[in-house]
Write a protein that holds these residues in place. Structure first.
Motif, short mmCIF file in Angstrom:
data_model
loop_
_atom_site.label_atom_id
_atom_site.label_comp_id
_atom_site.label_asym_id
_atom_site.label_seq_id
_atom_site.Cartn_x
_atom_site.Cartn_y
_atom_site.Cartn_z
N GLU A 157 0.82 -1.22 0.00
CA GLU A 157 0.00 0.00 0.00
C GLU A 157 0.85 1.26 0.00
OE1 GLU A 157 -0.29 -2.50 2.08
OE2 GLU A 157 -2.14 -3.44 1.30
N ARG A 158 2.14 1.15 0.34
CA ARG A 158 3.05 2.30 0.40
C ARG A 158 2.50 3.43 1.29
NH1 ARG A 158 7.39 2.72 -3.31
NH2 ARG A 158 7.98 0.60 -3.89
N GLN A 159 1.86 3.07 2.38
CA GLN A 159 1.30 4.05 3.30
C GLN A 159 1.90 3.82 4.68
OE1 GLN A 159 -1.13 6.58 2.67
NE2 GLN A 159 -0.47 7.23 4.71
N TYR A 160 2.63 4.82 5.19
CA TYR A 160 3.21 4.68 6.51
C TYR A 160 2.13 4.73 7.59
CZ TYR A 160 8.14 4.98 5.15
OH TYR A 160 9.39 4.73 4.63
N GLY A 161 2.43 4.16 8.74
CA GLY A 161 1.52 4.17 9.88
C GLY A 161 2.29 3.98 11.17
N LEU A 162 2.11 2.83 11.79
CA LEU A 162 2.75 2.58 13.07
C LEU A 162 4.26 2.43 12.91
CD1 LEU A 162 2.08 -1.12 14.22
CD2 LEU A 162 2.27 -0.36 11.84
N SER A 163 4.96 2.44 14.05
CA SER A 163 6.42 2.34 14.07
C SER A 163 6.84 1.13 14.89
CB SER A 163 7.05 3.59 14.69
OG SER A 163 6.71 4.75 13.99
N ALA A 164 8.09 0.74 14.70
CA ALA A 164 8.74 -0.24 15.57
C ALA A 164 9.87 0.47 16.29
CB ALA A 164 9.27 -1.41 14.76
N ARG A 165 10.39 -0.18 17.33
CA ARG A 165 11.54 0.35 18.06
C ARG A 165 12.57 -0.75 18.20
NH1 ARG A 165 10.12 3.17 23.68
NH2 ARG A 165 7.90 2.78 23.41
N GLY A 166 13.83 -0.35 18.18
CA GLY A 166 14.86 -1.34 18.44
C GLY A 166 14.68 -1.96 19.81
N LEU A 167 14.29 -1.16 20.79
CA LEU A 167 14.16 -1.64 22.15
C LEU A 167 13.32 -0.65 22.96
CD1 LEU A 167 15.40 -4.18 23.51
CD2 LEU A 167 17.14 -2.68 24.50
N ALA A 168 12.51 -1.18 23.86
CA ALA A 168 11.79 -0.36 24.84
C ALA A 168 12.34 -0.72 26.22
CB ALA A 168 10.29 -0.62 24.78
N VAL A 169 12.59 0.28 27.04
CA VAL A 169 13.19 0.06 28.36
C VAL A 169 12.37 0.79 29.41
CG1 VAL A 169 15.25 0.34 29.80
CG2 VAL A 169 15.50 -0.22 27.37
N ASP A 170 11.83 0.04 30.36
CA ASP A 170 11.09 0.58 31.50
C ASP A 170 9.90 1.42 31.06
OD1 ASP A 170 12.80 -0.74 33.14
OD2 ASP A 170 13.90 1.01 33.83
N THR A 171 9.14 0.88 30.11
CA THR A 171 7.93 1.56 29.65
C THR A 171 6.82 1.41 30.69
OG1 THR A 171 8.52 1.06 27.36
CG2 THR A 171 6.23 1.66 27.79
N ALA A 172 6.12 2.52 30.98
CA ALA A 172 4.96 2.54 31.88
C ALA A 172 5.30 2.07 33.29
CB ALA A 172 3.84 1.69 31.30
N LEU A 173 6.44 2.51 33.79
CA LEU A 173 6.79 2.29 35.18
C LEU A 173 6.72 3.63 35.92
CD1 LEU A 173 9.74 -0.25 34.89
CD2 LEU A 173 7.43 -0.69 35.72
N GLY A 174 7.02 3.63 37.19
CA GLY A 174 6.88 4.83 37.98
C GLY A 174 8.03 5.80 37.87
N HIS A 175 8.90 5.60 36.90
CA HIS A 175 10.01 6.52 36.67
C HIS A 175 10.17 6.75 35.18
CE1 HIS A 175 12.47 3.04 35.50
NE2 HIS A 175 12.03 2.43 36.58
N ASP A 176 11.07 7.64 34.82
CA ASP A 176 11.23 7.99 33.41
C ASP A 176 11.63 6.77 32.58
OD1 ASP A 176 10.58 10.59 33.91
OD2 ASP A 176 12.66 11.31 33.96
N GLU A 177 11.03 6.69 31.39
CA GLU A 177 11.40 5.63 30.45
C GLU A 177 12.75 5.95 29.83
OE1 GLU A 177 9.60 3.46 26.42
OE2 GLU A 177 8.35 4.80 27.62
N ASP A 178 13.53 4.91 29.56
CA ASP A 178 14.82 5.06 28.88
C ASP A 178 14.59 4.80 27.39
OD1 ASP A 178 17.41 5.09 28.01
OD2 ASP A 178 18.09 3.38 29.20
N PHE A 179 14.88 5.79 26.56
CA PHE A 179 14.71 5.65 25.12
C PHE A 179 16.09 5.46 24.47
CE2 PHE A 179 10.82 7.80 26.33
CZ PHE A 179 9.86 7.19 25.52
N PRO A 180 16.49 4.22 24.17
CA PRO A 180 17.79 4.00 23.52
C PRO A 180 17.85 4.67 22.16
CG PRO A 180 16.92 1.95 24.43
CD PRO A 180 15.81 2.96 24.49
#
Length: 509
Positions: A157-180
């Motif tokens: 379809e050649r239509q962009y949408g969602l993304s992937a990430r190399g890695l997610a670290v500490d997502t949705a915890l009580g402290h800041d997420e680490d974005f590699p």
């Protein structure tokens, strides 16, 4: 010395050096044993000050792409730094086991009305990311890596949408997420006629380092073969492997924030899971009032992904964003991943400009400093997943007030209408076979349940009312279709948050 086949504006920076994936893994391992240092340096003021319109005015010149002067199926174009992309990323061409860094050159870019003077920028300015283009249509890209460890791709379809990430670290915890960040990329020059292009990447963050290999094969379903070697700097509370990031604002099942003229607004409408025991699960997405975290425990999963199953333009009516063409993203592990969970994070959003959905695999054992973690998986981008259940699948979920029309309600309830199609449904004669909706709720009760043929989808519509318990709190609902003791559909799984008891207003008769 730059290869003779480079475009004239692709100039080398420094001397070439030996490179292979084993070297990259060793470099990532060594880096993990040193204190984290933010890569790059402060951008020149004029680059850092670019606003949205100025940044969008900068265009890479197509004839200056990597391999533009060679008869290869692939070309690489580079993104300029600026706007949200302030950390320089180093780019290398890899040929014959030698890696040569590419120098920033203002001749690569058309600065248009950006107001930026490229000639004033330092030679080691660097780049923000890259795009992959493939013959015969070099005008449109098929994959893009830009920002932190984010990347996207498209199918037919050649239509962009969602993304992937190399890695997610500490997502949705009580402290800041680490974005590699992906700090360096190496582009392996493909052989003439090759159907795939290989890209290597170094990942770095305060928590972890990593070496990545991507083999990208365009097609109706664009496929990425991913191999990752990860080296934690510390114990990580929540590691997200093969993270998928998407947007869900308004859908048939959730119109909490429906103030727009368009009926639906989302890049993905559900999380699909093929569990290690063979069970298929469909979890519709929502735009919750508060952050919602769900964990689906599993062992050796067969696959999972954020999907855009609804591909009917009439359901969106958006002739600019074309949400019905947005790709789904399916993750297929290579080898056994052991014990862990597919985890889903849904974040409230007020509009479509924010990605508010994340899904990933979280291993049961917390990664420890000094470990080497090896993961391999395939990413499939396109309209459908490469595998589908033999059973019927959920094609729509709708919700609204419960009760029977024309009768005064005795209590508050909420109606769920779930449509299934495919599998054996089209071949079952409802006159001779009874299809049963098997429904369970973690609390409260179920009433007015039914399952009947639905010609518009050549399948079956299941309906039921959920009556919440007196207290507040989420309710987990499960549904599948059954006949003669055999399952006919995948399992529909829904996390429902009823309104507070004081807000459960009965509708008049």
């Amino acid at each position: 010395m730059a290869p003779a086949a480079w475009a004239a504006e692709l100039q080398p920076l420094g001397s070439p050096g030996k490179f292979d994936y084993a070297w990259l893994k060793g470099a990532a391992r060594d880096l993990a044993h040193t204190p984290y240092r933010p890569h790059g340096k402060a951008l020149p003021r004029d680059v850092a000050a670019l606003d949205w319109d100025q940044y969008q005015a900068i265009r890479f010149k197509p004839d200056h792409a990597l391999w533009a002067d060679e008869r290869l199926r692939f070309r690489i174009r580079l993104f300029h730094l600026g706007l949200f992309f302030k950390r320089p990323v180093r780019m290398f061409e890899l040929a014959g086991g030698q890696a040569q860094e590419l120098a920033y050159n203002p001749a690569m870019f058309d600065y248009g009305r950006s107001g930026l003077d490229g000639a004033r920028q330092p030679r080691d300015l660097g780049f923000a990311g890259f795009r992959v283009h493939v013959a015969p249509d070099f005008d449109r890209d098929v994959a893009a890596f830009l920002g932190a460890s984010y990347f996207r791709a498209v199918g037919a379809e050649r239509q962009y949408g969602l993304s992937a990430r190399g890695l997610a670290v500490d997502t949705a915890l009580g402290h800041d997420e680490d974005f590699p960040d992906f700090t360096d990329f190496w582009f392996e020059r493909p052989a003439p006629g090759a159907n795939s292009v290989v890209v290597y990447a170094m990942l770095d963050s305060p928590s972890i380092t990593g070496a990545y290999r991507f083999a990208i094969t365009p097609g109706e379903l664009l496929t990425m073969e991913v191999d990752a070697a990860l080296y934690p700097r510390r114990q990580i509370e929540r590691l997200g492997i093969a993270a998928c990031t998407s947007m869900f604002h308004v859908g048939e099942n959730d119109r909490r924030t429906a103030r727009d003229w368009r009926p639906e607004i989302h890049d993905s409408d559900g999380l699909a899971m093929h569990r290690g025991n063979g069970e298929w699960i469909w979890r519709p997405l929502v735009n919750p009032a508060t952050l919602r975290f769900s964990s689906f425990v599993d062992k050796d999963p067969e696959g999972f992904g954020l999907m855009q199953r609804d591909r009917n333009f009439d359901h969106y009516q958006d002739d600019g964003a074309f949400y019905e063409k947005r790709p789904s993203l399916w993750v297929q592990p290579k080898g056994a991943w052991g014990e862990g969970a597919v985890q889903l994070v849904e974040i409230p959003t007020v509009d479509e400009t924010f990605d508010n959905v994340v899904a990933f695999w979280n291993p049961a054992q917390k990664p420890q400093r000094g470990q080497e973690l090896l993961y391999g998986y395939r990413l499939y981008w396109g309209a459908t997943a490469p595998v589908r259940p033999a059973l019927a699948t959920c094609v729509a979920t709708r919700t609204g007030i419960g009760g029977t029309v024309g009768r005064k309600p005795q209590h508050w309830s909420w109606r769920f209408v779930v449509d299934f199609a495919g599998g054996q449904l089209a071949r079952i004669d409802p006159k001779t076979t009874t299809i049963e909706p098997v429904i369970t709720a973690s609390s409260g009760s179920i009433e007015l349940k039914s399952a009947r043929p639905l010609a518009s989808v050549n399948g079956v519509r299941a309906t039921f009312d959920a009556v919440p318990p007196p207290r507040s709190g989420p309710v987990t609902l499960r549904l599948f279709l059954r006949a003669d003791g055999q399952a006919l559909s995948e399992t529909w799984l829904y996390e429902w948050t009823p309104p507070a008891p004081a807000d459960r207003k009965l509708a008049p008769a």
